[in-house]
Design a protein around this motif. Structure first.
Motif, mmCIF file in Angstrom:
data_model
loop_
_atom_site.group_PDB
_atom_site.id
_atom_site.type_symbol
_atom_site.label_atom_id
_atom_site.label_comp_id
_atom_site.label_asym_id
_atom_site.label_seq_id
_atom_site.Cartn_x
_atom_site.Cartn_y
_atom_site.Cartn_z
ATOM 1 N N THR A 136 40.883 46.922 32.406
ATOM 2 C CA THR A 136 41.529 45.632 32.168
ATOM 3 C C THR A 136 40.506 44.545 31.865
ATOM 4 O O THR A 136 40.676 43.763 30.925
ATOM 5 C CB THR A 136 42.379 45.231 33.397
ATOM 6 N N VAL A 137 39.442 44.502 32.650
ATOM 7 C CA VAL A 137 38.391 43.506 32.416
ATOM 8 C C VAL A 137 37.721 43.768 31.069
ATOM 9 O O VAL A 137 37.461 42.825 30.309
ATOM 10 C CB VAL A 137 37.353 43.521 33.569
ATOM 11 N N GLY A 138 37.466 45.018 30.754
ATOM 12 C CA GLY A 138 36.859 45.359 29.477
ATOM 13 C C GLY A 138 37.692 44.886 28.296
ATOM 14 O O GLY A 138 37.173 44.353 27.318
ATOM 15 N N ARG A 139 38.998 45.071 28.416
ATOM 16 C CA ARG A 139 39.889 44.612 27.332
ATOM 17 C C ARG A 139 39.889 43.093 27.241
ATOM 18 O O ARG A 139 39.912 42.529 26.149
ATOM 19 C CB ARG A 139 41.306 45.101 27.580
ATOM 20 N N ALA A 140 39.887 42.436 28.407
ATOM 21 C CA ALA A 140 39.947 40.972 28.430
ATOM 22 C C ALA A 140 38.723 40.342 27.775
ATOM 23 O O ALA A 140 38.833 39.329 27.086
ATOM 24 C CB ALA A 140 40.089 40.472 29.863
#
Length: 57
Positions: free
Chosen positions: A21-25
């Motif tokens: 999720t953080v990577g996508r954000a």
């Protein structure tokens, strides 16, 4: 021991989901891929524990 492995599987899955999720954000494809990989490891560990449980019964 089995409970410990199950907890570790859940932890890996949650950690992987968070990392993905953080990577996508932030737009970091490497972090997203690492997150997916950790989730897969957690899924595999969980499947192994479920198979062990099924064989015990």
């Amino acid at each position: 021991m089995a409970g410990d492995e199950k907890a570790q599987a859940k932890t890996e899955q949650a950690k992987g989901k968070l990392k993905e999720t953080v990577g996508r954000a932030v737009g970091n494809e490497r972090m997203t891929a690492e997150g997916r990989m950790e989730q897969s490891k957690g899924d595999a560990r969980q499947a192994k524990e479920k198979a062990k449980d099924a064989l015990r019964d």
